[in-house]
Scaffold this motif. Structure first.
Motif, mmCIF file in Angstrom:
data_model
loop_
_atom_site.group_PDB
_atom_site.id
_atom_site.type_symbol
_atom_site.label_atom_id
_atom_site.label_comp_id
_atom_site.label_asym_id
_atom_site.label_seq_id
_atom_site.Cartn_x
_atom_site.Cartn_y
_atom_site.Cartn_z
ATOM 1 N N GLY A 84 0.793 -1.225 0.000
ATOM 2 C CA GLY A 84 0.000 0.000 0.000
ATOM 3 C C GLY A 84 0.825 1.274 0.000
ATOM 4 O O GLY A 84 0.273 2.365 -0.036
ATOM 5 N N LEU A 85 2.150 1.146 0.020
ATOM 6 C CA LEU A 85 3.003 2.329 0.054
ATOM 7 C C LEU A 85 3.249 2.899 -1.337
ATOM 8 O O LEU A 85 3.491 2.155 -2.277
ATOM 9 N N ASP A 86 3.194 4.200 -1.441
ATOM 10 C CA ASP A 86 3.622 4.905 -2.649
ATOM 11 C C ASP A 86 4.398 6.122 -2.152
ATOM 12 O O ASP A 86 3.863 7.230 -2.063
ATOM 13 N N LEU A 87 5.651 5.884 -1.792
ATOM 14 C CA LEU A 87 6.460 6.942 -1.205
ATOM 15 C C LEU A 87 6.671 8.108 -2.163
ATOM 16 O O LEU A 87 6.697 9.262 -1.738
ATOM 17 N N GLN A 88 6.818 7.820 -3.446
ATOM 18 C CA GLN A 88 6.991 8.901 -4.412
ATOM 19 C C GLN A 88 5.786 9.839 -4.379
ATOM 20 O O GLN A 88 5.950 11.058 -4.348
ATOM 21 N N ALA A 89 4.601 9.294 -4.372
ATOM 22 C CA ALA A 89 3.390 10.114 -4.333
ATOM 23 C C ALA A 89 3.308 10.904 -3.023
ATOM 24 O O ALA A 89 2.954 12.088 -3.033
ATOM 25 N N GLU A 90 3.641 10.257 -1.916
ATOM 26 C CA GLU A 90 3.584 10.937 -0.625
ATOM 27 C C GLU A 90 4.587 12.078 -0.542
ATOM 28 O O GLU A 90 4.260 13.167 -0.067
ATOM 29 N N LEU A 91 5.817 11.828 -1.000
ATOM 30 C CA LEU A 91 6.844 12.864 -0.959
ATOM 31 C C LEU A 91 6.515 14.008 -1.922
ATOM 32 O O LEU A 91 6.699 15.179 -1.590
ATOM 33 N N THR A 92 6.018 13.673 -3.092
ATOM 34 C CA THR A 92 5.634 14.701 -4.056
ATOM 35 C C THR A 92 4.509 15.554 -3.495
ATOM 36 O O THR A 92 4.555 16.787 -3.566
ATOM 37 N N LYS A 93 3.517 14.923 -2.910
ATOM 38 C CA LYS A 93 2.375 15.644 -2.337
ATOM 39 C C LYS A 93 2.815 16.588 -1.224
ATOM 40 O O LYS A 93 2.311 17.694 -1.098
ATOM 41 N N SER A 94 3.804 16.139 -0.426
ATOM 42 C CA SER A 94 4.262 16.979 0.687
ATOM 43 C C SER A 94 5.323 17.992 0.259
ATOM 44 O O SER A 94 5.781 18.783 1.068
ATOM 45 N N GLY A 95 5.725 17.944 -1.028
ATOM 46 C CA GLY A 95 6.697 18.904 -1.525
ATOM 47 C C GLY A 95 8.137 18.594 -1.159
ATOM 48 O O GLY A 95 9.008 19.440 -1.298
ATOM 49 N N GLN A 96 8.402 17.385 -0.716
ATOM 50 C CA GLN A 96 9.758 17.003 -0.309
ATOM 51 C C GLN A 96 10.522 16.379 -1.472
ATOM 52 O O GLN A 96 9.939 15.718 -2.323
ATOM 53 N N SER A 97 11.832 16.596 -1.492
ATOM 54 C CA SER A 97 12.677 15.918 -2.468
ATOM 55 C C SER A 97 13.198 14.632 -1.834
ATOM 56 O O SER A 97 13.104 14.448 -0.619
ATOM 57 N N TRP A 98 13.736 13.751 -2.660
ATOM 58 C CA TRP A 98 14.265 12.485 -2.163
ATOM 59 C C TRP A 98 15.377 12.005 -3.083
ATOM 60 O O TRP A 98 15.537 12.499 -4.191
ATOM 61 N N SER A 99 16.131 11.046 -2.608
ATOM 62 C CA SER A 99 17.199 10.440 -3.398
ATOM 63 C C SER A 99 16.921 8.952 -3.532
ATOM 64 O O SER A 99 16.352 8.337 -2.635
ATOM 65 N N GLU A 100 17.331 8.416 -4.680
ATOM 66 C CA GLU A 100 17.180 6.990 -4.911
ATOM 67 C C GLU A 100 18.282 6.517 -5.840
ATOM 68 O O GLU A 100 19.002 7.321 -6.426
ATOM 69 N N VAL A 101 18.420 5.220 -5.960
ATOM 70 C CA VAL A 101 19.427 4.638 -6.839
ATOM 71 C C VAL A 101 18.732 4.191 -8.114
ATOM 72 O O VAL A 101 17.696 3.516 -8.070
ATOM 73 N N ASP A 102 19.313 4.568 -9.271
ATOM 74 C CA ASP A 102 18.717 4.159 -10.541
ATOM 75 C C ASP A 102 19.169 2.748 -10.916
ATOM 76 O O ASP A 102 19.906 2.090 -10.160
ATOM 77 N N ALA A 103 18.737 2.265 -12.062
ATOM 78 C CA ALA A 103 19.022 0.894 -12.495
ATOM 79 C C ALA A 103 20.514 0.620 -12.656
ATOM 80 O O ALA A 103 20.954 -0.523 -12.527
ATOM 81 N N GLY A 105 22.801 1.925 -10.685
ATOM 82 C CA GLY A 105 23.452 2.076 -9.381
ATOM 83 C C GLY A 105 23.888 3.510 -9.068
ATOM 84 O O GLY A 105 24.607 3.729 -8.100
ATOM 85 N N ASN A 106 23.446 4.464 -9.875
ATOM 86 C CA ASN A 106 23.798 5.863 -9.639
ATOM 87 C C ASN A 106 22.790 6.516 -8.702
ATOM 88 O O ASN A 106 21.594 6.250 -8.787
ATOM 89 N N LEU A 107 23.290 7.377 -7.831
ATOM 90 C CA LEU A 107 22.423 8.118 -6.922
ATOM 91 C C LEU A 107 21.757 9.250 -7.690
ATOM 92 O O LEU A 107 22.425 10.026 -8.371
ATOM 93 N N VAL A 108 20.423 9.320 -7.604
ATOM 94 C CA VAL A 108 19.651 10.326 -8.335
ATOM 95 C C VAL A 108 18.813 11.094 -7.332
ATOM 96 O O VAL A 108 18.121 10.496 -6.501
ATOM 97 N N ARG A 109 18.879 12.404 -7.381
ATOM 98 C CA ARG A 109 18.067 13.255 -6.514
ATOM 99 C C ARG A 109 16.802 13.643 -7.262
ATOM 100 O O ARG A 109 16.862 14.116 -8.391
ATOM 101 N N ARG A 110 15.667 13.417 -6.650
ATOM 102 C CA ARG A 110 14.364 13.725 -7.249
ATOM 103 C C ARG A 110 13.748 14.917 -6.504
ATOM 104 O O ARG A 110 13.944 15.059 -5.297
ATOM 105 N N THR A 111 13.009 15.704 -7.228
ATOM 106 C CA THR A 111 12.307 16.838 -6.607
ATOM 107 C C THR A 111 10.819 16.610 -6.699
ATOM 108 O O THR A 111 10.331 15.838 -7.538
ATOM 109 N N ALA A 112 10.075 17.316 -5.854
ATOM 110 C CA ALA A 112 8.634 17.134 -5.796
ATOM 111 C C ALA A 112 7.916 17.657 -7.034
ATOM 112 O O ALA A 112 6.814 17.243 -7.321
ATOM 113 N N ASP A 113 8.543 18.545 -7.782
ATOM 114 C CA ASP A 113 7.867 19.112 -8.958
ATOM 115 C C ASP A 113 8.245 18.422 -10.202
ATOM 116 O O ASP A 113 8.328 17.570 -10.750
#
Length: 113
Positions: A84-103, A105-113
């Motif tokens: 039931g988790l959709d962290l991307q949607a939750e972080l986007t809705k709250s306006g927070q940015s986040w970091s994740e690893v792409d396919a 293995g590179n670190l990618v910073r995502r923004t809410a917009d």
């Protein structure tokens, strides 16, 4: 009778079944019979299990069979919560940015917009 099961459970049954010379379907049936017998067992104290699951008693107070039932229930609850988790949607809705690893293995910073 056709039944849908979780892919991870099927893969676990396939791997475990191979060790026991069973097909995945046979392994799932075996696990289902074990679970049925475990739940019906008079040696298992279901009230104690319910108290642990409700957070009113310590897990370590249970005997091994009761602990197995509790672990199984916890696994199901965790899988359900994760599904039931959709962290991307939750972080986007709250306006927070986040970091994740792409396919790759590179670190990618995502923004809410």
């Amino acid at each position: 009778m056709p039944t849908r099961i979780d892919g991870d459970l099927f893969e676990a049954a396939k791997a475990s079944g191979a060790l026991m010379s069973r097909s995945a379907a046979q392994q799932l049936s075996h696990w289902a019979r074990l679970g049925r017998e475990l739940e019906a067992s008079r040696t298992i104290n279901h009230k104690d299990i319910e108290r642990v699951l409700a957070g009113k008693a310590p897990y370590d107070s249970l005997a091994d069979p009761e602990q197995a039932v509790v672990r199984s229930e916890w696994d199901e609850r965790v899988e359900s919560a994760l599904a039931g988790l959709d962290l991307q949607a939750e972080l986007t809705k709250s306006g927070q940015s986040w970091s994740e690893v792409d396919a790759e293995g590179n670190l990618v910073r995502r923004t809410a917009d």
